[in-house]
Design a protein around this motif. Structure first.
Motif, mmCIF file in Angstrom:
data_model
loop_
_atom_site.group_PDB
_atom_site.id
_atom_site.type_symbol
_atom_site.label_atom_id
_atom_site.label_comp_id
_atom_site.label_asym_id
_atom_site.label_seq_id
_atom_site.Cartn_x
_atom_site.Cartn_y
_atom_site.Cartn_z
ATOM 1 N N PRO A 1 -27.945 -33.886 0.451
ATOM 2 C CA PRO A 1 -28.165 -32.558 1.051
ATOM 3 C C PRO A 1 -27.092 -32.134 1.746
ATOM 4 N N SER A 2 -26.667 -30.898 2.025
ATOM 5 C CA SER A 2 -25.755 -30.443 3.067
ATOM 6 C C SER A 2 -25.885 -31.173 4.391
ATOM 7 N N GLY A 3 -24.982 -31.397 5.084
ATOM 8 C CA GLY A 3 -24.914 -32.101 6.217
ATOM 9 C C GLY A 3 -25.272 -33.791 6.347
ATOM 10 N N ALA A 4 -25.551 -34.279 5.115
ATOM 11 C CA ALA A 4 -25.627 -35.583 4.974
ATOM 12 C C ALA A 4 -24.439 -36.477 5.190
ATOM 13 N N VAL A 5 -24.468 -37.470 5.664
ATOM 14 C CA VAL A 5 -23.221 -38.310 6.364
ATOM 15 C C VAL A 5 -23.164 -39.715 5.608
ATOM 16 N N VAL A 6 -22.047 -39.845 4.735
ATOM 17 C CA VAL A 6 -21.541 -41.105 3.927
ATOM 18 C C VAL A 6 -20.598 -41.973 4.637
ATOM 19 N N ARG A 7 -20.900 -43.152 4.731
ATOM 20 C CA ARG A 7 -19.695 -44.113 4.858
ATOM 21 C C ARG A 7 -19.234 -44.762 3.732
ATOM 22 N N LEU A 8 -17.913 -44.594 3.761
ATOM 23 C CA LEU A 8 -17.124 -45.101 2.578
ATOM 24 C C LEU A 8 -16.216 -46.302 3.097
ATOM 25 N N ILE A 9 -16.330 -47.497 2.609
ATOM 26 C CA ILE A 9 -15.518 -48.695 2.686
ATOM 27 C C ILE A 9 -14.682 -49.000 1.792
ATOM 28 N N ALA A 10 -13.384 -48.889 1.996
ATOM 29 C CA ALA A 10 -12.478 -49.099 0.942
ATOM 30 C C ALA A 10 -11.464 -50.143 1.024
ATOM 31 N N SER A 11 -10.887 -50.928 0.367
ATOM 32 C CA SER A 11 -9.754 -51.473 0.549
ATOM 33 C C SER A 11 -8.372 -51.224 -0.119
ATOM 34 N N ASP A 12 -8.376 -50.232 -0.771
ATOM 35 C CA ASP A 12 -7.264 -49.527 -1.361
ATOM 36 C C ASP A 12 -6.517 -48.897 -0.352
ATOM 37 N N GLY A 13 -5.290 -49.143 -0.232
ATOM 38 C CA GLY A 13 -4.495 -48.286 0.542
ATOM 39 C C GLY A 13 -4.174 -46.944 0.495
ATOM 40 N N ALA A 14 -4.061 -46.577 -0.962
ATOM 41 C CA ALA A 14 -4.174 -45.222 -1.347
ATOM 42 C C ALA A 14 -5.288 -44.348 -0.981
ATOM 43 N N GLU B 1 -16.390 -32.526 5.284
ATOM 44 C CA GLU B 1 -15.736 -32.710 6.506
ATOM 45 C C GLU B 1 -15.265 -34.306 6.755
ATOM 46 N N LEU B 2 -14.254 -34.480 6.902
ATOM 47 C CA LEU B 2 -14.018 -35.992 7.419
ATOM 48 C C LEU B 2 -14.283 -36.064 8.848
ATOM 49 N N ILE B 3 -15.231 -36.800 9.251
ATOM 50 C CA ILE B 3 -15.599 -37.062 10.493
ATOM 51 C C ILE B 3 -14.485 -37.877 11.349
ATOM 52 N N SER B 4 -14.384 -39.337 10.407
ATOM 53 C CA SER B 4 -13.568 -40.004 10.862
ATOM 54 C C SER B 4 -12.952 -41.183 9.897
ATOM 55 N N ALA B 5 -11.772 -41.688 10.372
ATOM 56 C CA ALA B 5 -11.188 -42.405 9.487
ATOM 57 C C ALA B 5 -10.554 -43.661 10.331
ATOM 58 N N GLU B 6 -10.844 -45.095 9.776
ATOM 59 C CA GLU B 6 -10.457 -46.031 10.570
ATOM 60 C C GLU B 6 -9.768 -47.037 9.779
ATOM 61 N N THR C 1 -8.864 -50.921 9.626
ATOM 62 C CA THR C 1 -9.188 -51.936 10.226
ATOM 63 C C THR C 1 -8.122 -53.105 9.750
ATOM 64 N N GLY C 2 -7.246 -52.880 8.884
ATOM 65 C CA GLY C 2 -6.249 -53.817 8.470
ATOM 66 C C GLY C 2 -6.791 -54.365 7.213
ATOM 67 N N LYS C 3 -7.844 -54.890 6.875
ATOM 68 C CA LYS C 3 -8.270 -55.061 5.500
ATOM 69 C C LYS C 3 -8.891 -54.067 4.889
ATOM 70 N N THR C 4 -9.498 -53.213 5.719
ATOM 71 C CA THR C 4 -10.502 -52.138 5.102
ATOM 72 C C THR C 4 -10.308 -50.789 5.685
ATOM 73 N N LYS C 5 -10.613 -49.713 5.124
ATOM 74 C CA LYS C 5 -10.354 -48.288 5.588
ATOM 75 C C LYS C 5 -11.991 -47.995 5.566
ATOM 76 N N ILE C 6 -12.306 -47.518 6.537
ATOM 77 C CA ILE C 6 -13.763 -46.975 6.667
ATOM 78 C C ILE C 6 -13.812 -45.407 6.998
ATOM 79 N N TYR C 7 -14.411 -44.736 6.282
ATOM 80 C CA TYR C 7 -14.445 -43.173 6.511
ATOM 81 C C TYR C 7 -15.811 -42.688 6.688
ATOM 82 N N LEU C 8 -16.137 -41.799 7.435
ATOM 83 C CA LEU C 8 -17.474 -41.115 7.526
ATOM 84 C C LEU C 8 -17.053 -39.678 6.992
ATOM 85 N N VAL C 9 -17.774 -39.157 6.222
ATOM 86 C CA VAL C 9 -17.634 -37.928 5.524
ATOM 87 C C VAL C 9 -19.250 -37.163 5.490
#
Length: 75
Positions: free
Chosen positions: A29-42, A57-62, A64-72
């Motif tokens: 549903p609208s407003g739901a937040v998903v955390r995506l953990i990826a290792s691909d630099g692209a 909405e991209l809430i945050s992008a972090e 960590t060196g080995k992984t990228k963590i996104y909240l959408v």
């Protein structure tokens, strides 16, 4: 902030992390937040671009060196 769902895309190459994110967001549903953990630099380019094109909405992008963590947040 409550995370509705988490996607483990470690080891997946472009465009699979974004495709998984799109599929999960479509089922939430609208407003739901998903955390995506990826290792691909692209994904550092792909996820913000995807959000900009789809209106999510991209809430945050972090990087960590080995992984990228996104909240959408689903539009």
């Amino acid at each position: 902030m409550e995370i509705t769902q988490e996607i483990d895309a470690i080891g997946l190459l472009c465009p699979l992390p974004v495709l998984r994110l799109r599929k999960v967001l479509e089922g939430l549903p609208s407003g739901a937040v998903v955390r995506l953990i990826a290792s691909d630099g692209a994904s550092w380019i792909d996820v913000p671009h995807f959000c900009g094109q789809t209106g999510h909405e991209l809430i945050s992008a972090e990087d960590t060196g080995k992984t990228k963590i996104y909240l959408v947040r689903r539009r």
